[in-house]
Design a protein around this motif. Structure first.
Motif, PDB file in Angstrom:
ATOM      1  N   HIS A 144       0.725  -1.247   0.008  1.00 17.10           N
ATOM      2  CA  HIS A 144      -0.209   0.070  -0.034  1.00 17.10           C
ATOM      3  C   HIS A 144       0.861   1.196  -0.135  1.00 17.10           C
ATOM      4  CE1 HIS A 144      -3.177  -3.035   1.163  1.00 17.10           C
ATOM      5  NE2 HIS A 144      -3.849  -2.124   0.486  1.00 17.10           N
ATOM      6  N   ARG A 147      -2.298   6.670  -3.481  1.00 14.38           N
ATOM      7  CA  ARG A 147      -3.024   6.797  -4.823  1.00 14.38           C
ATOM      8  C   ARG A 147      -2.257   7.938  -5.777  1.00 14.38           C
ATOM      9  NH1 ARG A 147      -7.624   5.025  -7.520  1.00 14.38           N
ATOM     10  NH2 ARG A 147      -8.288   3.887  -5.618  1.00 14.38           N
ATOM     11  N   GLY A 225      -6.771  -0.195  -6.738  1.00 11.83           N
ATOM     12  CA  GLY A 225      -7.641  -0.385  -5.529  1.00 11.83           C
ATOM     13  C   GLY A 225      -8.563  -1.660  -5.445  1.00 11.83           C
ATOM     14  N   ASP A 228      -7.961  -4.611  -2.949  1.00 13.78           N
ATOM     15  CA  ASP A 228      -8.798  -4.261  -1.652  1.00 13.78           C
ATOM     16  C   ASP A 228     -10.194  -4.553  -1.670  1.00 13.78           C
ATOM     17  OD1 ASP A 228      -6.428  -4.038  -0.110  1.00 13.78           O
ATOM     18  OD2 ASP A 228      -6.250  -1.960  -0.627  1.00 13.78           O
ATOM     19  N   SER A 237      -9.376   3.226   0.027  1.00 14.05           N
ATOM     20  CA  SER A 237      -8.713   2.930  -1.088  1.00 14.05           C
ATOM     21  C   SER A 237      -8.862   4.274  -2.020  1.00 14.05           C
ATOM     22  CB  SER A 237      -9.226   1.924  -2.185  1.00 14.05           C
ATOM     23  OG  SER A 237     -10.843   2.016  -2.066  1.00 14.05           O
ATOM     24  N   THR A 241      -3.703   2.971  -2.612  1.00 18.98           N
ATOM     25  CA  THR A 241      -3.862   1.832  -3.340  1.00 18.98           C
ATOM     26  C   THR A 241      -2.581   0.923  -3.073  1.00 18.98           C
ATOM     27  OG1 THR A 241      -2.694   2.938  -5.032  1.00 18.98           O
ATOM     28  CG2 THR A 241      -5.243   2.912  -5.017  1.00 18.98           C
TER      29      THR A 241
END
Length: 320
Positions: A144, A147, A225, A228, A237, A241
């Motif tokens: 992770h 984003r 994303g 998840d 998300s 991401t």
């Protein structure tokens, strides 16, 4: 030759290298091995599952070396954090989300506060909260991340300048000693590595995952994303991401995350496929530097090799 930095001095470790607290896979054996090798091993506390922590904490705490533990700021269980603090970690790392609910507890226990940041807003908050160490994570990293973040190369020096004199660790797309050396040249006090330490003998990963990491290539990874949402994870998300190797759900739902989130039967189908053994329980988290992962060594030996390669790279750069 040991590379002495503000990070190594703070924790009394030999090398400016830390292992990422990868939830689930960074267990006690991995963190202990990294610490025995002269780095700072970080246990992957994740959400703060107390049963998992109760099993893994004694392993790393019994190694007799400096160690730490990491948690997800947005989802950690407070009682799990308190359980970890009972074992006397030298550091607690908080990532992704608002760390403020945990900061006072960490300080009261006498542990150093490590805050991972993915953008400048988070970096400024980390400085304001008095972080002892800041991890600047670029978007090349596996697992992770932001984003809408920045690449490691331009992001790290900006955070270094913003946070000075607080030591900064570079993270994201670093998988060998040359990357560690580059982090130091950028002004960081060390580097935090995830994917490279996930591919070690001590990591708590399925053998198929380990082999996928060895065989994978950077162009095989993708940030999305979908993983998840499909598996029903609670990750926020919209902001964070995950970079993974390709998988069927990603191929099916790429670019259709909103539709996937609004399709409960698709998520049920994913869970059914996992139950039948047709889909892996977890995606293979992997950074863009996965090409540099070619074997599955002991994490302790890996720390030594990374430090030696970093020293050689810095010496060569100085000569050139």
């Amino acid at each position: 030759m040991a590379l002495s930095t503000a990070f190594t001095k703070l924790f009394g470790v030999e090398h400016p290298i830390a292992s990422a607290p990868m939830g689930g896979s960074a267990g006690g054996a991995l963190a202990a091995a990294v610490s025995r090798g002269g780095g700072l091993g970080l246990l992957g506390g994740g959400y703060g599952d107390r049963d998992w922590l109760a099993r893994e904490l004694p392993v790393v705490a019994g190694a007799g070396k400096p160690w730490g533990v990491g948690f997800l700021s947005w989802g950690a269980d407070v009682r799990g954090v308190e359980l970890a603090l009972d074992y006397g970690p030298r550091a607690v790392m908080l990532s992704f989300g608002d760390p403020r609910p945990f900061v006072d507890r960490v300080r009261a226990a006498g542990a150093a506060l490590i805050l991972q940041v993915t953008d400048l807003e988070e970096a400024r908050q980390a400085v304001d909260l008095g972080a002892d160490v800041i991890v600047a994570q670029g978007t090349e990293g596996g697992g992770h991340g932001a984003r809408h973040g920045r690449s490691t190369l331009p992001f790290v020096p900006v955070v270094v300048d913003l946070a000075a004199p607080v030591p900064v660790l570079a993270a994201g797309g670093i998988a060998d000693g040359r990357g560690v050396a580059a982090a130091l040249v950028l002004g960081a006090a060390g580097a935090l590595l995830g994917t490279r330490f996930q591919a070690t003998a001590e990591a708590l990963v399925d053998p198929t995952t380990a082999q996928a990491l060895v065989a994978g290539r950077g162009e095989d990874t993708e940030r999305s994303g979908v993983s998840d949402i499909a598996r029903g994870a609670r990750w926020p998300s919209s902001k964070y991401t995950a970079r993974t190797l390709g998988h069927p759900s990603l191929d099916q739902w790429r670019g259709r995350e909103a539709e996937l989130a609004a399709t409960p039967e698709a998520q049920r189908d994913y869970q059914a496929a996992v139950a039948r053994g047709e889909a892996p329980p977890l995606p293979v988290w992997a950074s863009e530097a996965i090409d540099l992962v070619t074997d599955l060594p002991s994490a302790a030996d890996l720390v030594t090799a990374l430090a030696a390669q970093a020293d050689t790279a810095l010496a060569r750069a100085g000569r050139d």
